[in-house]
Design a protein around this motif. Sequence first.
Motif, mmCIF file in Angstrom:
data_model
loop_
_atom_site.group_PDB
_atom_site.id
_atom_site.type_symbol
_atom_site.label_atom_id
_atom_site.label_comp_id
_atom_site.label_asym_id
_atom_site.label_seq_id
_atom_site.Cartn_x
_atom_site.Cartn_y
_atom_site.Cartn_z
ATOM 1 N N LYS A 131 0.824 -1.106 0.058
ATOM 2 C CA LYS A 131 0.036 0.007 -0.029
ATOM 3 C C LYS A 131 0.844 1.287 0.126
ATOM 4 O O LYS A 131 0.479 2.246 -0.726
ATOM 5 N N SER A 132 2.203 1.163 0.650
ATOM 6 C CA SER A 132 2.920 2.228 0.412
ATOM 7 C C SER A 132 4.445 1.738 0.434
ATOM 8 O O SER A 132 4.776 0.796 1.159
ATOM 9 N N THR A 166 15.376 16.699 6.442
ATOM 10 C CA THR A 166 14.332 17.731 5.981
ATOM 11 C C THR A 166 13.167 17.378 6.559
ATOM 12 O O THR A 166 12.028 17.943 6.648
ATOM 13 N N GLU A 167 12.977 15.890 7.325
ATOM 14 C CA GLU A 167 11.588 15.732 7.736
ATOM 15 C C GLU A 167 11.827 15.193 9.038
ATOM 16 O O GLU A 167 12.875 14.563 9.637
ATOM 17 N N ASP A 168 10.487 14.882 9.726
ATOM 18 C CA ASP A 168 10.746 14.052 10.919
ATOM 19 C C ASP A 168 10.541 12.628 10.852
ATOM 20 O O ASP A 168 9.399 12.232 10.493
ATOM 21 N N VAL A 169 11.787 11.997 10.713
ATOM 22 C CA VAL A 169 11.799 10.646 10.561
ATOM 23 C C VAL A 169 10.606 9.711 11.514
ATOM 24 O O VAL A 169 10.244 8.859 10.819
ATOM 25 N N ILE A 170 10.778 10.077 12.661
ATOM 26 C CA ILE A 170 10.018 9.343 13.754
ATOM 27 C C ILE A 170 8.546 9.247 13.125
ATOM 28 O O ILE A 170 7.795 8.239 13.149
ATOM 29 N N ARG A 171 8.067 10.559 12.869
ATOM 30 C CA ARG A 171 6.699 10.675 12.192
ATOM 31 C C ARG A 171 6.397 9.562 11.061
ATOM 32 O O ARG A 171 5.600 9.113 10.757
ATOM 33 N N THR A 172 7.356 9.786 10.364
ATOM 34 C CA THR A 172 7.355 9.082 8.958
ATOM 35 C C THR A 172 6.985 7.470 9.284
ATOM 36 O O THR A 172 6.583 6.604 8.686
ATOM 37 N N ILE A 173 8.071 7.023 10.127
ATOM 38 C CA ILE A 173 8.090 5.714 10.649
ATOM 39 C C ILE A 173 6.613 5.258 11.277
ATOM 40 O O ILE A 173 6.212 3.916 10.943
ATOM 41 N N THR A 174 6.272 6.052 11.967
ATOM 42 C CA THR A 174 4.815 5.655 12.640
ATOM 43 C C THR A 174 3.662 5.678 11.476
ATOM 44 O O THR A 174 2.635 4.865 11.807
ATOM 45 N N GLN A 175 3.932 5.885 10.311
ATOM 46 C CA GLN A 175 2.798 5.903 9.335
ATOM 47 C C GLN A 175 3.014 4.549 8.493
ATOM 48 O O GLN A 175 2.368 4.045 7.876
ATOM 49 N N MET A 176 4.154 3.669 8.858
ATOM 50 C CA MET A 176 4.539 2.543 8.519
ATOM 51 C C MET A 176 3.709 1.399 9.062
ATOM 52 O O MET A 176 3.688 1.549 10.254
ATOM 53 N N ASP A 177 3.346 0.189 8.377
ATOM 54 C CA ASP A 177 2.790 -0.951 8.942
ATOM 55 C C ASP A 177 3.143 -2.114 8.061
ATOM 56 O O ASP A 177 3.873 -1.909 7.437
ATOM 57 N N GLU A 178 2.439 -3.179 8.597
ATOM 58 C CA GLU A 178 2.481 -4.630 7.844
ATOM 59 C C GLU A 178 2.218 -4.333 6.371
ATOM 60 O O GLU A 178 2.708 -5.071 5.446
ATOM 61 N N HIS A 179 1.608 -3.346 5.841
ATOM 62 C CA HIS A 179 1.216 -3.204 4.483
ATOM 63 C C HIS A 179 2.296 -2.322 3.552
ATOM 64 O O HIS A 179 2.278 -2.179 2.420
ATOM 65 N N SER A 180 3.510 -1.933 4.491
ATOM 66 C CA SER A 180 4.382 -1.076 3.651
ATOM 67 C C SER A 180 5.641 -1.839 3.528
ATOM 68 O O SER A 180 6.098 -2.948 4.137
ATOM 69 N N VAL A 181 6.446 -1.456 2.513
ATOM 70 C CA VAL A 181 7.748 -1.780 2.051
ATOM 71 C C VAL A 181 8.719 -0.934 2.127
ATOM 72 O O VAL A 181 8.492 0.208 1.496
#
Length: 285
Positions: A131-132, A166-181
């Motif tokens: 999905k992402s 340039t971005e908040d990596v922690i916030r980006t990582i929290t958007q990942m899940d088992e549907h992410s590659v």
Amino acid sequence: MVILDLISQHFTKMSKSQKKVANYVLEHPNDIALYSAAEFGSKIGISESTVIRFSNLLGFSGYTELQKLVREQFFKESSLTSYQQSKMDIPKDISFHKQVMEQDRESILATMNQIDDVAYQAAIQRLSNAKSVYVLGLRSSYPAANWLSFSLGLVKENVHFIRPETEDVIRTITQMDEHSVVIIISFHRYLKETIQIAGLIRNQNSYIIGISDSILAPIHAYSDILFPIYAANKSTLDAVSPLFSFMNAIVAGLIVEQKENFMKRQALYETISGHFLFEEGKNPL
């Protein structure tokens, strides 16, 4: 894991000839770093195939991977020094560029031969169903990661290039899940930041595809699949040609898998006028 640990771990499973190789590697690492599999086997009185089977037993895809690890562990010069020396060894004549490009061709061929077909197909399927998709590469791996994320974005939606600067990596990582590659590119010298981010991503249960210069690179501990890119030396500069060739194979595989989706996205691009962005080239006279 150093070569000594690998040999100790697998020593009891080795044949008599393979133990002969193991003992010689520990006593004369310089030889395995400098000679081909055939030359090394001839030097100690065993067959080339035995040397290759010894490499496979230790978990390597082939002799070149074993040779690369030995070079890294017993020769401490920097990757740039290694790259410079490899080019200084080429006779400087009118065909210098051809010789450099021939080395690139050989690296691409070596990489092609050590990429596992099943792993490649699995990676394409994961990317197709995701999905992402996220791509990470820092320092010397940054340009490759940038190109790969852009190219994958031409094929499917929700492809993201991770930019820690340039971005908040922690916030980006929290958007990942088992549907992410997540594709992580990491080459010698292996940045701690890349490995630390990989550890955080692992906690999100996302599927991680690693691309590195060795199956024993630090990123292997966090990768579901790890693709080794061959380079004659430790330098990322030497890995550029096979790395981009393999990334091109990933994009091409995804285009074939997502043919209809790719054609729709291509049609959408063509509906937007690009006259203010692009200049048409002129035909040569």
